[in-house]
Scaffold this motif. Structure first.
Motif, PDB file in Angstrom:
ATOM      1  N   MET A 113      -1.239  -7.922  -6.777  1.00 18.57           N
ATOM      2  CA  MET A 113      -1.656  -6.953  -7.108  1.00 18.57           C
ATOM      3  C   MET A 113      -3.055  -6.589  -7.292  1.00 18.57           C
ATOM      4  SD  MET A 113       0.474  -4.167  -7.687  1.00 18.57           S
ATOM      5  CE  MET A 113       2.323  -3.828  -7.899  1.00 18.57           C
ATOM      6  N   ALA A 116      -4.789  -5.878  -3.929  1.00 24.07           N
ATOM      7  CA  ALA A 116      -3.977  -5.059  -3.443  1.00 24.07           C
ATOM      8  C   ALA A 116      -5.132  -3.504  -3.739  1.00 24.07           C
ATOM      9  CB  ALA A 116      -2.688  -5.056  -3.139  1.00 24.07           C
ATOM     10  N   LEU A 138       0.811  -2.883   4.067  1.00 21.50           N
ATOM     11  CA  LEU A 138       0.480  -3.548   2.410  1.00 21.50           C
ATOM     12  C   LEU A 138       1.525  -3.821   2.180  1.00 21.50           C
ATOM     13  CD1 LEU A 138      -1.258  -5.140   0.489  1.00 21.50           C
ATOM     14  CD2 LEU A 138      -2.053  -2.135  -0.241  1.00 21.50           C
ATOM     15  N   ALA A 140       2.971  -5.776  -1.590  1.00 21.60           N
ATOM     16  CA  ALA A 140       2.224  -5.746  -3.065  1.00 21.60           C
ATOM     17  C   ALA A 140       3.060  -6.722  -3.819  1.00 21.60           C
ATOM     18  CB  ALA A 140       1.482  -5.181  -4.360  1.00 21.60           C
TER      19      ALA A 140
ATOM     20  N   LEU B  77       0.408   0.806  -7.170  1.00 23.10           N
ATOM     21  CA  LEU B  77      -0.244   0.830  -6.685  1.00 23.10           C
ATOM     22  C   LEU B  77      -1.884   1.945  -6.719  1.00 23.10           C
ATOM     23  CD1 LEU B  77      -1.875  -1.873  -5.652  1.00 23.10           C
ATOM     24  CD2 LEU B  77       0.037  -1.311  -4.244  1.00 23.10           C
ATOM     25  N   TRP B  81      -5.139   3.599  -7.596  1.00 24.57           N
ATOM     26  CA  TRP B  81      -6.023   4.382  -6.813  1.00 24.57           C
ATOM     27  C   TRP B  81      -6.302   6.367  -7.139  1.00 24.57           C
ATOM     28  CZ3 TRP B  81      -2.634   2.359  -2.390  1.00 24.57           C
ATOM     29  CH2 TRP B  81      -3.287   0.613  -2.135  1.00 24.57           C
TER      30      TRP B  81
END
Lengths: 306, 306
Positions: A113, A116, A138, A140, B77, B81
């Motif tokens: 994590m 990533a 990708l 994770a 995730l 971001w």
DNA sequence: CGGGGACATAAGCTGGGGTTATGAGTGAGA
DNA sequence: TCTCACTCATAACCCCAGCTTATGTCCCCG
């Protein structure tokens, strides 16, 4: 993030990404028309967009002249703030792109994590400039998941954090995740001249992630004893917010701190005699040295063993 | 930024700010409806917006259930971001807001470019949580301009960089702008064990800002001699790009480097025996100790004299 | 077994941003 | 001095993303 009653929403006060990109293009190219062409829109569209952005912000951003357009003083300032947003959007973009192309892509990466989230998008941006046509996917997950994928040949390259290398994999240390102690500038520790030592750190109540979290493990392993929590929070962001609000000293991964450190909104407190770091490793199935795009990516991640 | 042929534009691949804010709200509140209410829109609007974001990214972000909504792994995730983008947008927002309210505001700040760009927005975000109703105006200019404004009582508090304090002003050092040497990870210096010394630095061709720029002055003053330019560029961003591309070692203000350092896309090369830093000072008319909001802001900027 | 959450679907409106077409400055060169 | 080549601005039109209201479906709980 201390969500104050902030009515209206950021989105209504900040121009959208398209407008910001346009502004950057105008700054770089010195002409609305050229900028428009670069973004694949027409000149009137660009003109109107910049104008409406100026209306929204209440400030003139560009000086128009029949010879071209240059940024205003205010425009230069705004452009730099805009650039930060666009860069964050680029990180988002490559990350999301990698996430999307699960199946059918050429380079499949499996990463923890933390890696990533914070590191991989940057590497992929760099990789894109070197190998623009490489599609990356990708996944994770924790070390176990990463190992499984590699061994099942469902990933070409993996990244893990922590002291151990999963069985069946070869590894190379590519960097270290530094766990650091930070406080708000108003905290007395921010004025210390001498580094903290382990005893002091262990004796002080700290703002921490929950027990079992990565940073907490690193801290307690380094101290050789349990840490004393002042507050226990379940997300890195929450810890950061508490620290920013001055609640006390916090322990965080350096990777989670961007602007806060360089802008001195949080102060890093030096610690001595304690190894507050965790290896970040690239991994691949034993024997299967990375080749092709995986090898390129690995090359980009090479950092000094600081 | 190495503009590759990148057709399409970020804006079409990255959700807009409103959508990102919504995603963060969903993550925090655990429900589309609640998130919608917080942003002042209706539940169907939120539902559709999240759905279209998922379509755009090609990844499921939230797990819907009749009991609420939780983030997917991928969603977590993406949310992180997204948070980076939103934070950059907040910086933009407070900066722009301060820029807009020129005349009629309660706290008028005059600051040098570097400080206005990188530091002030962060301070203002902090100030807003302490004093939410303070309207701030911002003027950016060099030391002379800042001094003029203060002495003409057109600003309440100023910030300047550099070794001297303009006449007629009192000052307090609040931080230091560190000028640092960085290289791409692939550069041999990134693997050095010993710090650079002045002689080595002076002898090596470097990527620099143009002659007369702030960082260049600091560097040459510290070296006691002229620097040897490998490339001379007229913007900080251009220097950063060159360094990222591996063209050579670059000299930059630490403030201009955010993620690049913590993500190890650029490596900071230690330098010893050279004082590569410049004082950042708060200034006000002699005698007129800052009071009210100016005093509050000054309090927020207190950082250790590292 | 009827609320009351939570999310989804449907139909309709609006506005921002896009387009084409055109006008209007300015400077450089014939 | 005329004209071309470049700039940006304005006008009229179009379209679709995203909003709203109104409803449907599901599930849990009392």
């Amino acid at each position: 993030m201390s969500e104050s009653a902030e009515r209206g929403g950021l989105a209504h006060r900040v121009p959208d990404l398209g407008a910001l990109e346009l502004l950057l293009a105008v700054a770089r190219l010195g002409s609305l028309g050229r900028a428009a062409r670069e973004l694949g829109i027409t000149q009137p569209a660009a003109s109107s967009r910049i104008r409406s952005m100026e209306r929204q912000l209440g400030v003139a951003l560009v000086d128009r002249s029949p010879r071209g357009s240059r940024l205003t003083d205010a425009g230069a300032l705004v452009t730099d703030w805009a650039r930060r947003i666009v860069e964050a959007a680029e990180v988002f973009d490559v990350g999301a792109q990698a996430l999307r192309d699960r199946r059918d892509s050429r380079l499949r990466v499996a990463a923890s994590m933390t890696i990533a989230e914070y590191l991989l998008p940057g590497w992929l941006i760099a990789l894109r400039t070197a190998r623009p046509d490489t599609a990356v996917s990708l996944l994770a997950g924790n070390s176990t998941v990463v190992a499984e994928r590699l061994l099942a040949d469902e990933a070409d390259l993996g990244f893990v954090e922590g002291p151990t290398v999963p069985a069946g994999l070869d590894a190379a240390v590519i960097a270290h995740d530094h766990v650091i102690v930070v406080t708000a500038p108003s905290h007395p520790w921010a004025r210390r001249r001498k580094p903290l030592d382990a005893a002091e750190l262990a004796a002080t109540p700290l703002i921490l992630r929950e027990k079992g979290s990565g940073t907490r493990q690193v801290l307690e392993a380094a101290l050789g004893t349990l840490a004393r929590p002042l507050i226990e929070l379940s997300s890195t962001t929450a810890v950061k917010s508490s620290a920013l609000s001055g609640a006390g000293p916090a322990v965080l991964s350096e990777l989670a701190l961007g602007e806060e450190l360089s802008a001195r909104r949080l102060i890093r407190i030096p610690v001595e005699g304690v190894r507050l770091r965790r290896a970040l490793r690239a991994v691949w199935p034993t024997g299967h040295r990375p080749t092709g795009p995986a090898r390129d990516l690995l090359g980009l991640t090479r950092a000094p063993l600081a």
